[in-house]
Design a protein around this motif. Sequence first.
Motif, PDB file in Angstrom:
ATOM      1  N   PRO A 108      13.556  -9.752   6.284  1.00 30.29           N
ATOM      2  CA  PRO A 108      12.648  -8.798   5.626  1.00 30.29           C
ATOM      3  C   PRO A 108      13.199  -8.424   4.259  1.00 30.29           C
ATOM      4  CG  PRO A 108      13.865  -7.736   7.398  1.00 30.29           C
ATOM      5  CD  PRO A 108      14.155  -9.187   7.498  1.00 30.29           C
ATOM      6  N   MET A 109      12.293  -8.166   3.323  1.00 29.29           N
ATOM      7  CA  MET A 109      12.697  -7.886   1.945  1.00 29.29           C
ATOM      8  C   MET A 109      12.227  -6.501   1.497  1.00 29.29           C
ATOM      9  SD  MET A 109      11.969 -11.575   0.122  1.00 29.29           S
ATOM     10  CE  MET A 109      10.251 -11.614   0.667  1.00 29.29           C
ATOM     11  N   LEU A 110      13.114  -5.808   0.814  1.00 30.03           N
ATOM     12  CA  LEU A 110      12.807  -4.524   0.186  1.00 30.03           C
ATOM     13  C   LEU A 110      12.521  -4.769  -1.286  1.00 30.03           C
ATOM     14  CD1 LEU A 110      12.922  -1.325  -0.078  1.00 30.03           C
ATOM     15  CD2 LEU A 110      15.385  -1.629  -0.474  1.00 30.03           C
ATOM     16  N   ARG A 111      11.339  -4.371  -1.756  1.00 26.80           N
ATOM     17  CA  ARG A 111      11.077  -4.419  -3.193  1.00 26.80           C
ATOM     18  C   ARG A 111      11.718  -3.198  -3.827  1.00 26.80           C
ATOM     19  NH1 ARG A 111       5.655  -3.699  -7.067  1.00 26.80           N
ATOM     20  NH2 ARG A 111       6.839  -4.081  -8.993  1.00 26.80           N
ATOM     21  N   LYS A 112      12.684  -3.437  -4.711  1.00 33.24           N
ATOM     22  CA  LYS A 112      13.377  -2.355  -5.391  1.00 33.24           C
ATOM     23  C   LYS A 112      12.926  -2.320  -6.846  1.00 33.24           C
ATOM     24  CE  LYS A 112      17.977  -0.326  -5.886  1.00 33.24           C
ATOM     25  NZ  LYS A 112      19.433  -0.554  -5.695  1.00 33.24           N
ATOM     26  N   ASP A 113      12.270  -1.244  -7.220  1.00 34.29           N
ATOM     27  CA  ASP A 113      11.693  -1.120  -8.552  1.00 34.29           C
ATOM     28  C   ASP A 113      11.406   0.360  -8.777  1.00 34.29           C
ATOM     29  OD1 ASP A 113      10.344  -1.634 -11.013  1.00 34.29           O
ATOM     30  OD2 ASP A 113       9.634  -3.558 -10.238  1.00 34.29           O
ATOM     31  N   PHE A 114      10.731   0.657  -9.862  1.00 37.16           N
ATOM     32  CA  PHE A 114      10.363   2.035 -10.177  1.00 37.16           C
ATOM     33  C   PHE A 114       8.866   2.172  -9.923  1.00 37.16           C
ATOM     34  CE2 PHE A 114      14.092   0.825 -12.528  1.00 37.16           C
ATOM     35  CZ  PHE A 114      14.982   1.817 -12.135  1.00 37.16           C
ATOM     36  N   ILE A 115       8.544   2.642  -8.731  1.00 37.29           N
ATOM     37  CA  ILE A 115       7.170   2.672  -8.236  1.00 37.29           C
ATOM     38  C   ILE A 115       6.628   4.092  -8.334  1.00 37.29           C
ATOM     39  CG2 ILE A 115       5.663   2.179  -6.274  1.00 37.29           C
ATOM     40  CD1 ILE A 115       7.090  -0.291  -7.294  1.00 37.29           C
ATOM     41  N   PHE A 116       5.551   4.254  -9.089  1.00 38.45           N
ATOM     42  CA  PHE A 116       4.963   5.589  -9.229  1.00 38.45           C
ATOM     43  C   PHE A 116       3.434   5.544  -9.316  1.00 38.45           C
ATOM     44  CE2 PHE A 116       6.259   3.927 -13.338  1.00 38.45           C
ATOM     45  CZ  PHE A 116       5.121   4.070 -14.122  1.00 38.45           C
ATOM     46  N   HIS A 117       2.856   4.371  -9.159  1.00 42.26           N
ATOM     47  CA  HIS A 117       1.398   4.201  -9.261  1.00 42.26           C
ATOM     48  C   HIS A 117       0.924   3.418  -8.044  1.00 42.26           C
ATOM     49  CE1 HIS A 117      -2.535   3.091 -10.870  1.00 42.26           C
ATOM     50  NE2 HIS A 117      -2.317   3.856 -11.922  1.00 42.26           N
ATOM     51  N   GLU A 118      -0.225   3.804  -7.502  1.00 45.97           N
ATOM     52  CA  GLU A 118      -0.710   3.150  -6.285  1.00 45.97           C
ATOM     53  C   GLU A 118      -0.997   1.663  -6.500  1.00 45.97           C
ATOM     54  OE1 GLU A 118      -5.480   4.120  -6.203  1.00 45.97           O
ATOM     55  OE2 GLU A 118      -4.125   5.493  -5.147  1.00 45.97           O
ATOM     56  N   LEU A 119      -1.316   1.254  -7.732  1.00 49.80           N
ATOM     57  CA  LEU A 119      -1.533  -0.164  -7.978  1.00 49.80           C
ATOM     58  C   LEU A 119      -0.250  -0.975  -7.800  1.00 49.80           C
ATOM     59  CD1 LEU A 119      -4.008  -0.259 -11.013  1.00 49.80           C
ATOM     60  CD2 LEU A 119      -4.488  -0.599  -8.578  1.00 49.80           C
ATOM     61  N   GLN A 120       0.898  -0.342  -8.026  1.00 47.00           N
ATOM     62  CA  GLN A 120       2.172  -1.036  -7.777  1.00 47.00           C
ATOM     63  C   GLN A 120       2.363  -1.275  -6.279  1.00 47.00           C
ATOM     64  OE1 GLN A 120       4.323   2.051 -10.126  1.00 47.00           O
ATOM     65  NE2 GLN A 120       5.506   0.289 -10.882  1.00 47.00           N
ATOM     66  N   VAL A 121       1.909  -0.337  -5.462  1.00 45.21           N
ATOM     67  CA  VAL A 121       1.982  -0.525  -4.016  1.00 45.21           C
ATOM     68  C   VAL A 121       1.037  -1.641  -3.602  1.00 45.21           C
ATOM     69  CG1 VAL A 121       1.616   0.543  -1.765  1.00 45.21           C
ATOM     70  CG2 VAL A 121       2.671   1.864  -3.605  1.00 45.21           C
ATOM     71  N   ARG A 122      -0.162  -1.649  -4.159  1.00 50.38           N
ATOM     72  CA  ARG A 122      -1.114  -2.715  -3.845  1.00 50.38           C
ATOM     73  C   ARG A 122      -0.588  -4.075  -4.301  1.00 50.38           C
ATOM     74  NH1 ARG A 122      -6.885  -1.605  -6.131  1.00 50.38           N
ATOM     75  NH2 ARG A 122      -7.059  -3.738  -5.294  1.00 50.38           N
ATOM     76  N   GLN A 123       0.094  -4.100  -5.436  1.00 51.32           N
ATOM     77  CA  GLN A 123       0.716  -5.331  -5.915  1.00 51.32           C
ATOM     78  C   GLN A 123       1.775  -5.820  -4.918  1.00 51.32           C
ATOM     79  OE1 GLN A 123       3.504  -4.786  -9.116  1.00 51.32           O
ATOM     80  NE2 GLN A 123       2.990  -6.754 -10.067  1.00 51.32           N
ATOM     81  N   THR A 124       2.558  -4.894  -4.403  1.00 43.11           N
ATOM     82  CA  THR A 124       3.592  -5.243  -3.424  1.00 43.11           C
ATOM     83  C   THR A 124       2.945  -5.746  -2.139  1.00 43.11           C
ATOM     84  OG1 THR A 124       4.917  -3.436  -4.341  1.00 43.11           O
ATOM     85  CG2 THR A 124       5.690  -4.433  -2.299  1.00 43.11           C
ATOM     86  N   ALA A 125       1.825  -5.145  -1.767  1.00 46.69           N
ATOM     87  CA  ALA A 125       1.134  -5.546  -0.541  1.00 46.69           C
ATOM     88  C   ALA A 125       0.646  -6.992  -0.597  1.00 46.69           C
ATOM     89  CB  ALA A 125      -0.042  -4.610  -0.276  1.00 46.69           C
ATOM     90  N   ALA A 126       0.471  -7.519  -1.804  1.00 45.62           N
ATOM     91  CA  ALA A 126       0.054  -8.913  -1.964  1.00 45.62           C
ATOM     92  C   ALA A 126       1.235  -9.872  -1.877  1.00 45.62           C
ATOM     93  CB  ALA A 126      -0.663  -9.088  -3.295  1.00 45.62           C
ATOM     94  N   SER A 127       2.433  -9.336  -1.770  1.00 42.69           N
ATOM     95  CA  SER A 127       3.655 -10.142  -1.694  1.00 42.69           C
ATOM     96  C   SER A 127       4.168 -10.155  -0.253  1.00 42.69           C
ATOM     97  CB  SER A 127       4.720  -9.537  -2.610  1.00 42.69           C
ATOM     98  OG  SER A 127       5.375  -8.443  -1.971  1.00 42.69           O
ATOM     99  N   PRO A 128       5.187 -10.973   0.046  1.00 42.53           N
ATOM    100  CA  PRO A 128       5.753 -10.994   1.396  1.00 42.53           C
ATOM    101  C   PRO A 128       6.800  -9.906   1.650  1.00 42.53           C
ATOM    102  CG  PRO A 128       6.733 -12.728   0.087  1.00 42.53           C
ATOM    103  CD  PRO A 128       5.674 -12.105  -0.767  1.00 42.53           C
ATOM    104  N   ALA A 129       6.890  -8.921   0.775  1.00 42.13           N
ATOM    105  CA  ALA A 129       7.850  -7.830   0.981  1.00 42.13           C
ATOM    106  C   ALA A 129       7.542  -7.079   2.276  1.00 42.13           C
ATOM    107  CB  ALA A 129       7.816  -6.870  -0.199  1.00 42.13           C
ATOM    108  N   SER A 130       8.575  -6.484   2.849  1.00 49.22           N
ATOM    109  CA  SER A 130       8.423  -5.688   4.069  1.00 49.22           C
ATOM    110  C   SER A 130       8.580  -4.199   3.814  1.00 49.22           C
ATOM    111  CB  SER A 130       9.463  -6.120   5.115  1.00 49.22           C
ATOM    112  OG  SER A 130       9.268  -7.452   5.503  1.00 49.22           O
ATOM    113  N   ALA A 131       9.191  -3.837   2.683  1.00 54.19           N
ATOM    114  CA  ALA A 131       9.479  -2.431   2.394  1.00 54.19           C
ATOM    115  C   ALA A 131       9.413  -2.190   0.891  1.00 54.19           C
ATOM    116  CB  ALA A 131      10.863  -2.051   2.936  1.00 54.19           C
ATOM    117  N   VAL A 132       9.225  -0.930   0.515  1.00 58.70           N
ATOM    118  CA  VAL A 132       9.102  -0.532  -0.886  1.00 58.70           C
ATOM    119  C   VAL A 132       9.993   0.680  -1.135  1.00 58.70           C
ATOM    120  CG1 VAL A 132       7.544   0.270  -2.701  1.00 58.70           C
ATOM    121  CG2 VAL A 132       6.703  -1.294  -0.953  1.00 58.70           C
ATOM    122  N   LEU A 133      10.727   0.647  -2.236  1.00 57.71           N
ATOM    123  CA  LEU A 133      11.548   1.798  -2.617  1.00 57.71           C
ATOM    124  C   LEU A 133      10.705   2.811  -3.380  1.00 57.71           C
ATOM    125  CD1 LEU A 133      14.573   2.788  -2.597  1.00 57.71           C
ATOM    126  CD2 LEU A 133      14.615   2.066  -4.991  1.00 57.71           C
TER     127      LEU A 133
END
Length: 257
Positions: A108-133
Amino acid sequence: MLDKFVRAKQPEIELLETLQKEGCFPAPLSGPRRSFLDSLRQQGAGAVIAEYKRASPSRGDIAPHLRADDVACAYAEAGAGAVSILTEQQYFRGSMSFLQKAERCGLPMLRKDFIFHELQVRQTAASPASAVLLIARMLRVEQLAHLAALCEEYGLTPVTEVFDAEDLSRARRAGAHVIQVNNRDLATLTTSLDNSRELSQSKQDGEFWISASGIFHGSEIDEMADCGFDAVLVGTSLMEGGDPGAALRTLLAGRRA
């Protein structure tokens, strides 16, 4: 420091907004994701989240020549429980493409970035990541709660990072249950495990805690586990020598039996 990172992300946010307006936003990943927490829990206290990090503001270039897929697979073979992937471009030389490339490691992969907008979460959801920082200090409580709920809607585990007791309070008010304590001082960029030692006394039942940054020896992983941390995140000390897999094996070999 965090304000600087937010400013650097603005062009990316604008691009995501354009994709949404044009109806070109990528669809969420179909099918189940690898479970971030299950993988770490299977390894017991002190499980390692090994990080792919090409550069950082405090160190400059670390290992820009190493490929994400090669490093992630080396981590998997060496005994990591999960992989953290830096995707921030300007200061960490990261890329969203690293998530696709590293997927073949099987962890499983954690996306580590500076996330503050819901579109960034939606972008992550299109990837194989399992978690978001999610960084508590960057967000109002209601923003943090909203983004965490959106993560869970897409099957992503929200990992809420804190630097001090005030951040921890904000995280809990937002309903966070996966807490990552960052041992780095944002003013000096130095690290100290004292931050984890102190905040660990506030851990509550039902929470999953991660100690991040400043871990160089297996004995320190054992100490963090004794303090109640379920996992540790290790990045720079694994990447800087040029052989991250070997570095992780050495780190784990230094733990008590």
